[in-house]
Design a protein around this motif. Sequence first.
Motif, PDB file in Angstrom:
ATOM      1  N   PRO A 158       0.888  -1.299   0.057  1.00  0.00           N
ATOM      2  CA  PRO A 158      -0.021  -0.009   0.042  1.00  0.00           C
ATOM      3  C   PRO A 158       0.981   1.230   0.051  1.00  0.00           C
ATOM      4  O   PRO A 158       0.388   2.345  -0.581  1.00  0.00           O
ATOM      5  CB  PRO A 158      -0.856   0.043   1.368  1.00  0.00           C
ATOM      6  CG  PRO A 158      -0.210  -1.386   2.055  1.00  0.00           C
ATOM      7  CD  PRO A 158       0.637  -2.033   1.130  1.00  0.00           C
ATOM      8  N   GLU A 159       2.038   1.277   0.649  1.00  0.00           N
ATOM      9  CA  GLU A 159       2.954   2.327   0.615  1.00  0.00           C
ATOM     10  C   GLU A 159       3.548   2.987  -0.834  1.00  0.00           C
ATOM     11  O   GLU A 159       3.882   4.018  -0.941  1.00  0.00           O
ATOM     12  CB  GLU A 159       4.225   2.246   1.718  1.00  0.00           C
ATOM     13  CG  GLU A 159       5.154   1.327   1.038  1.00  0.00           C
ATOM     14  CD  GLU A 159       4.825  -0.026   1.583  1.00  0.00           C
ATOM     15  OE1 GLU A 159       3.677  -0.551   1.789  1.00  0.00           O
ATOM     16  OE2 GLU A 159       5.860  -0.757   1.896  1.00  0.00           O
ATOM     17  N   ASP A 414      -4.895   9.140 -12.896  1.00  0.00           N
ATOM     18  CA  ASP A 414      -4.501   8.813 -11.574  1.00  0.00           C
ATOM     19  C   ASP A 414      -4.882   7.405 -11.315  1.00  0.00           C
ATOM     20  O   ASP A 414      -5.858   6.766 -11.879  1.00  0.00           O
ATOM     21  CB  ASP A 414      -5.857   9.546 -10.627  1.00  0.00           C
ATOM     22  CG  ASP A 414      -5.507   9.650  -9.288  1.00  0.00           C
ATOM     23  OD1 ASP A 414      -4.982  10.299  -8.680  1.00  0.00           O
ATOM     24  OD2 ASP A 414      -5.801   8.571  -8.587  1.00  0.00           O
ATOM     25  N   GLN A 416      -5.126   5.533  -8.346  1.00  0.00           N
ATOM     26  CA  GLN A 416      -5.387   5.120  -7.233  1.00  0.00           C
ATOM     27  C   GLN A 416      -6.558   3.982  -6.871  1.00  0.00           C
ATOM     28  O   GLN A 416      -6.524   3.212  -5.983  1.00  0.00           O
ATOM     29  CB  GLN A 416      -5.747   6.382  -6.134  1.00  0.00           C
ATOM     30  CG  GLN A 416      -4.579   7.297  -5.694  1.00  0.00           C
ATOM     31  CD  GLN A 416      -3.327   6.481  -5.505  1.00  0.00           C
ATOM     32  OE1 GLN A 416      -3.258   5.502  -4.760  1.00  0.00           O
ATOM     33  NE2 GLN A 416      -2.209   7.057  -5.839  1.00  0.00           N
ATOM     34  N   ASN A 433     -16.151   8.051 -14.395  1.00  0.00           N
ATOM     35  CA  ASN A 433     -16.803   9.312 -14.414  1.00  0.00           C
ATOM     36  C   ASN A 433     -16.599  10.047 -15.917  1.00  0.00           C
ATOM     37  O   ASN A 433     -15.688  10.063 -16.405  1.00  0.00           O
ATOM     38  CB  ASN A 433     -16.043  10.083 -13.255  1.00  0.00           C
ATOM     39  CG  ASN A 433     -16.376  11.598 -13.176  1.00  0.00           C
ATOM     40  OD1 ASN A 433     -15.921  12.477 -14.087  1.00  0.00           O
ATOM     41  ND2 ASN A 433     -17.237  11.960 -12.269  1.00  0.00           N
TER      42      ASN A 433
ATOM     43  N   LEU B  34      -0.705   5.538   4.614  1.00  0.00           N
ATOM     44  CA  LEU B  34      -1.260   4.308   3.640  1.00  0.00           C
ATOM     45  C   LEU B  34      -1.101   3.041   4.269  1.00  0.00           C
ATOM     46  O   LEU B  34      -1.735   2.111   3.808  1.00  0.00           O
ATOM     47  CB  LEU B  34      -0.266   4.411   2.324  1.00  0.00           C
ATOM     48  CG  LEU B  34      -0.690   5.559   1.519  1.00  0.00           C
ATOM     49  CD1 LEU B  34       0.669   5.802   0.459  1.00  0.00           C
ATOM     50  CD2 LEU B  34      -1.902   5.402   0.976  1.00  0.00           C
ATOM     51  N   THR B 358      -8.183  12.198  -4.544  1.00  0.00           N
ATOM     52  CA  THR B 358      -6.636  12.056  -4.588  1.00  0.00           C
ATOM     53  C   THR B 358      -6.302  13.621  -4.557  1.00  0.00           C
ATOM     54  O   THR B 358      -6.658  14.748  -5.212  1.00  0.00           O
ATOM     55  CB  THR B 358      -6.210  11.733  -6.000  1.00  0.00           C
ATOM     56  OG1 THR B 358      -6.500  10.323  -6.173  1.00  0.00           O
ATOM     57  CG2 THR B 358      -4.885  11.871  -6.162  1.00  0.00           C
ATOM     58  N   PRO B 359      -5.168  13.781  -3.607  1.00  0.00           N
ATOM     59  CA  PRO B 359      -4.744  15.416  -3.332  1.00  0.00           C
ATOM     60  C   PRO B 359      -3.723  15.551  -4.599  1.00  0.00           C
ATOM     61  O   PRO B 359      -3.132  14.884  -5.044  1.00  0.00           O
ATOM     62  CB  PRO B 359      -4.063  15.381  -2.206  1.00  0.00           C
ATOM     63  CG  PRO B 359      -3.635  13.806  -1.787  1.00  0.00           C
ATOM     64  CD  PRO B 359      -4.616  13.124  -2.662  1.00  0.00           C
ATOM     65  N   ARG B 417     -14.903  14.749  -9.572  1.00  0.00           N
ATOM     66  CA  ARG B 417     -16.255  14.135  -8.954  1.00  0.00           C
ATOM     67  C   ARG B 417     -17.105  14.700  -7.867  1.00  0.00           C
ATOM     68  O   ARG B 417     -18.288  14.401  -7.545  1.00  0.00           O
ATOM     69  CB  ARG B 417     -15.906  12.516  -8.557  1.00  0.00           C
ATOM     70  CG  ARG B 417     -15.444  11.601  -9.830  1.00  0.00           C
ATOM     71  CD  ARG B 417     -14.816  10.495  -9.022  1.00  0.00           C
ATOM     72  NE  ARG B 417     -13.419  10.691  -8.669  1.00  0.00           N
ATOM     73  CZ  ARG B 417     -12.633  10.070  -7.763  1.00  0.00           C
ATOM     74  NH1 ARG B 417     -13.275   9.107  -7.018  1.00  0.00           N
ATOM     75  NH2 ARG B 417     -11.596  10.439  -7.212  1.00  0.00           N
ATOM     76  N   ASN B 433     -12.854   6.472  -1.695  1.00  0.00           N
ATOM     77  CA  ASN B 433     -11.719   5.644  -1.788  1.00  0.00           C
ATOM     78  C   ASN B 433     -10.718   6.045  -0.459  1.00  0.00           C
ATOM     79  O   ASN B 433     -10.196   7.042  -0.402  1.00  0.00           O
ATOM     80  CB  ASN B 433     -11.126   5.828  -3.203  1.00  0.00           C
ATOM     81  CG  ASN B 433      -9.948   5.013  -3.505  1.00  0.00           C
ATOM     82  OD1 ASN B 433      -8.822   5.168  -2.922  1.00  0.00           O
ATOM     83  ND2 ASN B 433     -10.152   3.821  -3.985  1.00  0.00           N
ATOM     84  N   ARG B 435      -7.437   4.828  -0.166  1.00  0.00           N
ATOM     85  CA  ARG B 435      -5.936   5.495  -0.631  1.00  0.00           C
ATOM     86  C   ARG B 435      -6.291   6.945  -0.800  1.00  0.00           C
ATOM     87  O   ARG B 435      -5.262   7.654  -0.537  1.00  0.00           O
ATOM     88  CB  ARG B 435      -5.537   4.663  -1.606  1.00  0.00           C
ATOM     89  CG  ARG B 435      -5.227   3.123  -1.564  1.00  0.00           C
ATOM     90  CD  ARG B 435      -4.679   2.826  -2.722  1.00  0.00           C
ATOM     91  NE  ARG B 435      -3.429   3.263  -3.250  1.00  0.00           N
ATOM     92  CZ  ARG B 435      -2.314   3.137  -2.893  1.00  0.00           C
ATOM     93  NH1 ARG B 435      -2.051   2.359  -1.801  1.00  0.00           N
ATOM     94  NH2 ARG B 435      -1.105   3.806  -3.325  1.00  0.00           N
ATOM     95  N   GLU B 436      -7.177   7.197  -1.596  1.00  0.00           N
ATOM     96  CA  GLU B 436      -7.379   8.838  -1.943  1.00  0.00           C
ATOM     97  C   GLU B 436      -7.537   9.593  -0.432  1.00  0.00           C
ATOM     98  O   GLU B 436      -6.814  10.525  -0.406  1.00  0.00           O
ATOM     99  CB  GLU B 436      -8.572   9.057  -2.807  1.00  0.00           C
ATOM    100  CG  GLU B 436      -8.271   8.247  -4.152  1.00  0.00           C
ATOM    101  CD  GLU B 436      -9.330   8.935  -5.120  1.00  0.00           C
ATOM    102  OE1 GLU B 436      -9.145   8.685  -6.161  1.00  0.00           O
ATOM    103  OE2 GLU B 436     -10.452   9.280  -4.736  1.00  0.00           O
ATOM    104  N   LEU B 439      -3.992   9.647   1.203  1.00  0.00           N
ATOM    105  CA  LEU B 439      -2.987  10.324   0.459  1.00  0.00           C
ATOM    106  C   LEU B 439      -3.320  11.810   1.044  1.00  0.00           C
ATOM    107  O   LEU B 439      -2.295  12.628   1.159  1.00  0.00           O
ATOM    108  CB  LEU B 439      -3.119  10.222  -1.032  1.00  0.00           C
ATOM    109  CG  LEU B 439      -2.546   8.814  -1.609  1.00  0.00           C
ATOM    110  CD1 LEU B 439      -2.703   8.630  -2.992  1.00  0.00           C
ATOM    111  CD2 LEU B 439      -0.889   9.162  -1.546  1.00  0.00           C
TER     112      LEU B 439
END
Lengths: 467, 467
Positions: A158-159, A414, A416, A433, B34, B358-359, B417, B433, B435-436, B439
């Motif tokens: 995951p990292e 992206d 993710q 989307n 994460l 996601t950033p 989104r 999500n 992970r998003e 992050l």
Amino acid sequence: MKIKLFTILLLGFFAFNYSQTDEAVLKTVYKTSLTNGKSYEWLDYLSNTIGGRLSGSTNAELAVQYTKKELEKLGLDKVWLQPVMVPKWVRGEKEMAYFESSGSINKVNICALGGSVATPEKGVKAQVIEVATYKDLEKLGKEKVQGKIVFINKALQPELINTFEAYGGCSSERYRGAAEAAKFGAVGTVVRSLSSRQDDYPHTGSMSYGDLPVAQRIPSAAISTNDAVKLSEALKKDKNLEFFFEMSCQKFDDVQSYNVIGEITGSEFPNEYIIVGGHLDSWDLGDGAHDDGAGVVQSMDVLRLLKESGIKPKRSIRVVLFMNEENGLRGGRKYAEVANEKDEKHIFALESDSGGFTPRGFSFDCSELMLSKIQAWKPLFKPYLIHYFEKGYSGADIGPLKNNDIVLAGLRPDSQRYFDHHHAANDTFEHVNKRELELGAATMTALVFLVDKYGVETITNEQEIKD
Amino acid sequence: MKIKLFTILLLGFFAFNYSQTDEAVLKTVYKTSLTNGKSYEWLDYLSNTIGGRLSGSTNAELAVQYTKKELEKLGLDKVWLQPVMVPKWVRGEKEMAYFESSGSINKVNICALGGSVATPEKGVKAQVIEVATYKDLEKLGKEKVQGKIVFINKALQPELINTFEAYGGCSSERYRGAAEAAKFGAVGTVVRSLSSRQDDYPHTGSMSYGDLPVAQRIPSAAISTNDAVKLSEALKKDKNLEFFFEMSCQKFDDVQSYNVIGEITGSEFPNEYIIVGGHLDSWDLGDGAHDDGAGVVQSMDVLRLLKESGIKPKRSIRVVLFMNEENGLRGGRKYAEVANEKDEKHIFALESDSGGFTPRGFSFDCSELMLSKIQAWKPLFKPYLIHYFEKGYSGADIGPLKNNDIVLAGLRPDSQRYFDHHHAANDTFEHVNKRELELGAATMTALVFLVDKYGVETITNEQEIKD
């Protein structure tokens, strides 16, 4: 140092290698895609009316006919089918699996890996040996593996920020696991799904027995991440638990299929080719909306967006919808084979096969000098938040075109969410989307426009070093 | 030119204003988030166990108690509740609406806008006048509006890359539409939902009657984008169609609520404050997972991630979970009021209130010199694909803290989104999500770490000009 200085000077030159007109063209391209795009409508049809498109299936054939017909409506200069023989593997009945410990039955979610043989008709039941990777089998030896089901329980890291990197760290477990386990006398393999999420979806994908004789081939399944955790925990309590699975998959003779190709013929250099593409086939569990319906419809829309934006390419621009990326790569190989036979000069190939998510940029498989030329266009993309222009992997289907004179590129959306859906039943239209998909199509079109207008210097790495 | 040169020299200086240790710290922060983040688990509880958290509701109170309890578990130096009185408005029964044309009834999806009065008990039924914006009412005049329902049908501009910009171009229609229409004698307003998608969800949000006397207030609803299109098309065929809607919303007296605050007290400069926050309240239709459950749990995890990563801040770091951003901003105002009363020196405030996507970076409300200092940290963020460090809006709750000595910042996640879910019944946990979200928490923590370590020069724009 001399080389560095030279590069810097070149970069200085390249930095002005676009004009204000280009800014206006990109604005038109993005606006057209976001207000009058076709990609989402096409994807809706491919996903919801046709559905999963495994090579050799009727759906794959329907997708060929549909996309050809849609390309014909666009008023391109040529649209044709390129014949290619593809493998045909079918899943058969829905798979069934459970583990049994102290008399209690725990159902788990599995699916056959693509290319696996079936289990015997009444399934396989055996004790389980868990490994972190197939490489551990060597240490265990035949004695501990013989007669058992090998459970390969390797999770994506995951990292790692780029989930493709995490996937890459595990994919050989799925691909080679069964072949390796069979060598040690295992009767089946169950591989933890290559997913970024904890959920109940098993994720399929290709596997290979390598040169293992047919008689020695063992069935191989993927198990959902939730069930992998459950099974592993149950094994800690009861080493002797038994796992049962039943699969009826089958391999048939190769069948006739096609790459679908459309072309806008170049006005100045019709014999120089730029291609954009994705793959038309998909796995069968979902409808293949992200993998790679998105890439297919984005690539189709690149040619349409060029036309709609009033761009008349100097070079010939082709959209190539490749068949059989998932379990054979026959389409990609065939396209390159024919291109070589005809001595067609391909200067640029762009593949979209990483999902229909917000585009972040591109990765490029080319020389440093070619890359620096392309990177000089970066400021043009800033208003669209496209920031990633790095060396890296392009795409499986365009790989066979690789030579010193071509730039291979991959759209980098992206990453993710991609492996939440990849090869699973939840790779479906509602997870795409519209805006994200359209931004991808626009970003591809913008790059194709610039490559067509300015070309990509054919300076190879060798020449670079000589300078 | 002198100023420019000075700035360039400073940038050169700032470019080395971080160390290799910082790279390692960021790596630890991202890895911890994460692999061992808490934000997703907290969000699950806030969304699925508690649910929508409209100011003054029992759920909002439960969220206060829950987050306080969770912050107390983290071993911070202080955790407390800051009392604030908040408005209480309730939606009442589910709204009902249809339009009737040539005797046929077409049901449509609406919801009351936050703050709207109810319709009369048996609803309102009237002819409809469609406008593109409330500004068109002036041209139409009282004669054409009197006794009608005003339908404001302004869509978000799809060509704008940043969807917040598109939203900003329409939000005053929702906020002021009813007040303006009432002046021309309308009996109600129906406003097209501020959504980026075509679907059936109506999107609520705040509205205001301004200084309109109570007796003149008219009910105001949002209609789904699909139904806005349907209604508009029906109106083209039948100008005299009638629209009916029924809403039973109610406003009560203000009630007691709280901002939830936790603090790690600084080791060197305990009286300099850095705050991170989101808002604990949400609208009532969904569970508020993106708006702003995500910002809440990310902000909570910033303090936890600092601790888990072994960072001992020099300055005091506070997490502030603001109450009542959606329909009053009372929490944000109260926090600034108390900070001013106590003469607390706030040097940096960061808000996450744009969804758990996601950033991509941050926008900053501060002087150019402060910004250039922060921009010098950009290379540290490159491995995490964080690329956006621009001047811009920060966040509603931290806005009241604005002065010349503070940097206000907003986390900028991917915006594509966000407005599919914003203020609608589909703003729910399953659309976030993991992970998003994680992050985002890591990216916020990394910036807080750097601001704490290096400070942010308090050079105001005035000084900048003098130089």
